[in-house]
Design a protein around this motif. Structure first.
Motif, PDB file in Angstrom:
ATOM      1  N   VAL A   5      36.277  88.370  40.696  1.00  0.00           N
ATOM      2  CA  VAL A   5      34.971  87.798  40.390  1.00  0.00           C
ATOM      3  C   VAL A   5      34.986  86.375  40.928  1.00  0.00           C
ATOM      4  O   VAL A   5      35.749  85.531  40.454  1.00  0.00           O
ATOM      5  CB  VAL A   5      34.686  87.806  38.879  1.00  0.00           C
ATOM      6  CG1 VAL A   5      33.308  87.209  38.608  1.00  0.00           C
ATOM      7  CG2 VAL A   5      34.776  89.225  38.312  1.00  0.00           C
ATOM      8  N   SER A   8      33.460  81.221  38.456  1.00  0.00           N
ATOM      9  CA  SER A   8      33.889  81.351  37.055  1.00  0.00           C
ATOM     10  C   SER A   8      33.012  80.525  36.126  1.00  0.00           C
ATOM     11  O   SER A   8      33.490  79.886  35.200  1.00  0.00           O
ATOM     12  CB  SER A   8      35.359  80.926  36.909  1.00  0.00           C
ATOM     13  OG  SER A   8      36.183  81.809  37.625  1.00  0.00           O
ATOM     14  N   GLY A  12      30.050  84.766  35.809  1.00  0.00           N
ATOM     15  CA  GLY A  12      31.321  85.263  36.316  1.00  0.00           C
ATOM     16  C   GLY A  12      32.390  85.371  35.253  1.00  0.00           C
ATOM     17  O   GLY A  12      33.131  86.368  35.202  1.00  0.00           O
ATOM     18  N   GLY A  16      33.878  88.935  34.204  1.00  0.00           N
ATOM     19  CA  GLY A  16      35.290  89.162  34.465  1.00  0.00           C
ATOM     20  C   GLY A  16      36.068  89.466  33.199  1.00  0.00           C
ATOM     21  O   GLY A  16      36.911  90.380  33.167  1.00  0.00           O
ATOM     22  N   VAL A  26      41.599  92.021  36.582  1.00  0.00           N
ATOM     23  CA  VAL A  26      40.540  91.131  37.064  1.00  0.00           C
ATOM     24  C   VAL A  26      41.122  89.778  37.453  1.00  0.00           C
ATOM     25  O   VAL A  26      41.884  89.168  36.690  1.00  0.00           O
ATOM     26  CB  VAL A  26      39.449  90.925  35.985  1.00  0.00           C
ATOM     27  CG1 VAL A  26      38.355  90.004  36.504  1.00  0.00           C
ATOM     28  CG2 VAL A  26      38.860  92.271  35.558  1.00  0.00           C
ATOM     29  N   CYS A  28      39.700  86.080  38.375  1.00  0.00           N
ATOM     30  CA  CYS A  28      38.547  85.185  38.430  1.00  0.00           C
ATOM     31  C   CYS A  28      38.868  84.028  39.373  1.00  0.00           C
ATOM     32  O   CYS A  28      39.915  83.388  39.239  1.00  0.00           O
ATOM     33  CB  CYS A  28      38.201  84.647  37.046  1.00  0.00           C
ATOM     34  SG  CYS A  28      37.450  85.884  35.962  1.00  0.00           S
ATOM     35  N   PHE A  81      33.005  90.771  43.168  1.00  0.00           N
ATOM     36  CA  PHE A  81      31.738  90.305  42.605  1.00  0.00           C
ATOM     37  C   PHE A  81      31.473  88.871  43.053  1.00  0.00           C
ATOM     38  O   PHE A  81      32.345  88.004  42.932  1.00  0.00           O
ATOM     39  CB  PHE A  81      31.778  90.348  41.076  1.00  0.00           C
ATOM     40  CG  PHE A  81      31.606  91.710  40.485  1.00  0.00           C
ATOM     41  CD1 PHE A  81      30.354  92.172  40.096  1.00  0.00           C
ATOM     42  CD2 PHE A  81      32.705  92.546  40.321  1.00  0.00           C
ATOM     43  CE1 PHE A  81      30.188  93.431  39.558  1.00  0.00           C
ATOM     44  CE2 PHE A  81      32.554  93.821  39.774  1.00  0.00           C
ATOM     45  CZ  PHE A  81      31.290  94.266  39.396  1.00  0.00           C
ATOM     46  N   ALA A  83      29.513  85.735  41.997  1.00  0.00           N
ATOM     47  CA  ALA A  83      28.840  85.215  40.800  1.00  0.00           C
ATOM     48  C   ALA A  83      28.742  83.696  40.854  1.00  0.00           C
ATOM     49  O   ALA A  83      28.932  83.009  39.857  1.00  0.00           O
ATOM     50  CB  ALA A  83      29.589  85.658  39.534  1.00  0.00           C
ATOM     51  N   LYS A 119      26.280  89.632  41.957  1.00  0.00           N
ATOM     52  CA  LYS A 119      26.046  89.513  40.517  1.00  0.00           C
ATOM     53  C   LYS A 119      25.132  88.332  40.224  1.00  0.00           C
ATOM     54  O   LYS A 119      24.444  88.308  39.204  1.00  0.00           O
ATOM     55  CB  LYS A 119      27.388  89.335  39.789  1.00  0.00           C
ATOM     56  CG  LYS A 119      27.326  89.571  38.288  1.00  0.00           C
ATOM     57  CD  LYS A 119      27.038  91.017  37.956  1.00  0.00           C
ATOM     58  CE  LYS A 119      27.083  91.284  36.465  1.00  0.00           C
ATOM     59  NZ  LYS A 119      26.536  92.608  36.110  1.00  0.00           N
TER      60      LYS A 119
END
Length: 450
Positions: A5, A8, A12, A16, A26, A28, A81, A83, A119
């Motif tokens: 992801v 953060s 996110g 995550g 995952v 991040c 992702f 984000a 996302k």
């Protein structure tokens, strides 16, 4: 599944963490080294109920990790992702520079099939731009790896984000590839055990769905604020009106609370972006322009009430020299988010007019200090401290701590028992009975008790 992801922040980090909670591995990623080091130590950059506990548990159990190394995260993950932030530009359009920069980085570093997921809230057509940006980097490398781009907008309410993610009303997947759609269904299957609320559609429709949803909710809020303002002039009670119209199953009660306007990271930005998108298509979205205009006006409504009240004492400069205590700084309760918060407009206007401001908020003081510095006085502990010697109390955010306060203590602390309630927390008739001058939104002293 193995997921990265990228970004953060609010979206996110919540996504995550919740994916890790359902058993995925995952990573991040964020460019902010300080933020990443803090997350590794369990220090979160945002306040969201329940999030810290999940971050700590999944980090300890090895499912959730944090890094600034985007390249390695992409190489280790099947699903990437995006984000990152999409702040509004000066013209209201969504700024996609960070989204496209990430897409290019993914293209530079992918080694095998990848699913790139938008996302972030992005305008219609962004997935096409993401695809082009990633493909250009592959072409530059002379690589021929396959990838797909998916739109998976978030529908999280700040203050309830964990529940919203783990028990979603719906999950929207925009995918033009059946295989990719099936992988995304598998990823979200743990959150669909009771009811399948996953909706698959084409990418462009998924991108539009997010904007349309937020624009609709913003419209309901602005509509109800206009009804409230009309109620005051007509001697009606907006609380009674809300009960009357909300009981209609076609309307319902959600997002019909009048107040001092909406704020936060979604509604203002998304309304502006959808207006701009319409303009680019040579369509005049008159309704949304009015929604935005109403909301901006509504943020100043408490100031108008204060001016009317104090003009009896202070003539041409009714707020000069007055001390106003504020309860609530964040744009809504259960978050420290100050983005587009009505409190910013209200406090700025009070300071401009020569008032002294004392403010309490359980979580948003740190964020407020970034905006106002030492121009106002803050506390996050005792909400009654700031009332001593103040000329009035103004309620801007409906934190639970404010719903059933000690009115005797409030009255004894203020120079006069005056409350400007921007969230209609109290009963006007009761406030009058206990000796308060009470200004609320759309009720005009009504005795309605519903």
């Amino acid at each position: 599944m193995k997921i990265c992801v990228i970004g953060s922040g609010y979206v996110g980090l919540v996504a995550g963490t919740c994916f890790a909670e359902s058993g995925n591995t995952v990573i991040c990623v964020d460019v902010n080294q300080e933020k990443i080091e803090g997350l590794k130590q369990g220090i979160l950059p945002i306040y969201e109920p329940g999030l810290k506990e999940l971050v700590l548990r999944n980090s300890a159990e090895g499912r959730l990790s944090f890094t600034t190394d985007l390249a390695s995260a992409v190489k280790e993950s099947l699903i990437c992702f995006i984000a990152v932030g999409t702040p509004p530009g000066e013209d209201g359009s969504a700024d996609l520079q960070h989204v496209l920069a990430v897409a290019r980085e993914i293209g530079r570093n992918m080694e095998g099939f990848k699913i790139i997921v938008d996302k972030s809230t992005v305008p219609v057509g962004t997935a096409d731009k993401v695809r082009r940006a990633a493909q250009e980097e592959l072409d530059r490398r002379g690589a021929a790896y396959e990838f797909d781009v998916v739109s998976n907008p978030e529908f999280l309410k700040e203050g309830a984000a964990i529940d919203d993610f783990m028990k979603p009303d719906r999950v929207v997947i925009g995918a033009d590839n059946v295989r990719t759609a099936e992988i995304m269904k598998e990823l979200y299957s743990p959150f669909m055990r009771k009811t399948n609320r996953l909706i698959v559609m084409d990418v462009h429709s998924a991108e539009m769905t997010k904007y349309a949803a937020n624009a609709m909710l913003a419209t309901r809020i602005s509509f109800m604020n206009q009804i409230a303002n009309l109620c005051e002039r007509m001697g009606a009670d907006v609380s009674a009106v809300r009960e009357g119209i909300g009981s209609d199953s076609r309307i319902g009660y959600d997002f019909l609370f009048p107040g001092v306007g909406y704020g936060g990271s979604c509604f203002p930005k998304d309304v502006k972006a959808l207006i701009k998108t319409a303009e680019e298509c040579e369509y005049d979205f008159v309704l949304l322009k009015s929604v935005e205009e109403v909301n901006e006006r509504q943020k100043a409504i408490l100031i108008d009430k204060m001016i009317a009240h104090f003009s009896r004492d202070n003539g041409a400069s009714p707020l000069a020299g007055k001390t106003i205590a504020i309860w609530g700084l964040s744009f809504k309760p259960r978050t420290d988010d100050m983005r587009e918060a009505p409190s910013i407009v209200i406090i700025s206007k009070l300071l401009e007019m020569g008032a002294t401001v004392l403010a309490h908020d359980p979580e948003a003081v740190k964020e407020a200090k970034k905006i106002f510095g030492d121009r106002i006085t803050y506390t996050s502990t005792n909400q009654y401290e700031i009332l001593k010697g103040a000329d009035a109390l103004a309620i801007i955010t409906e934190w639970n701590e404010y719903r059933n306060p000690d009115f005797e203590r409030i009255s004894a602390s203020l120079t006069a028992p005056v409350i400007f309630d921007g969230r209609n927390l109290y009963n006007p008739r009761r406030m009058k009975e206990i000796g308060f001058t009470y200004h609320s939104i759309g009720r005009n002293g009504s005795a309605f008790t519903g």
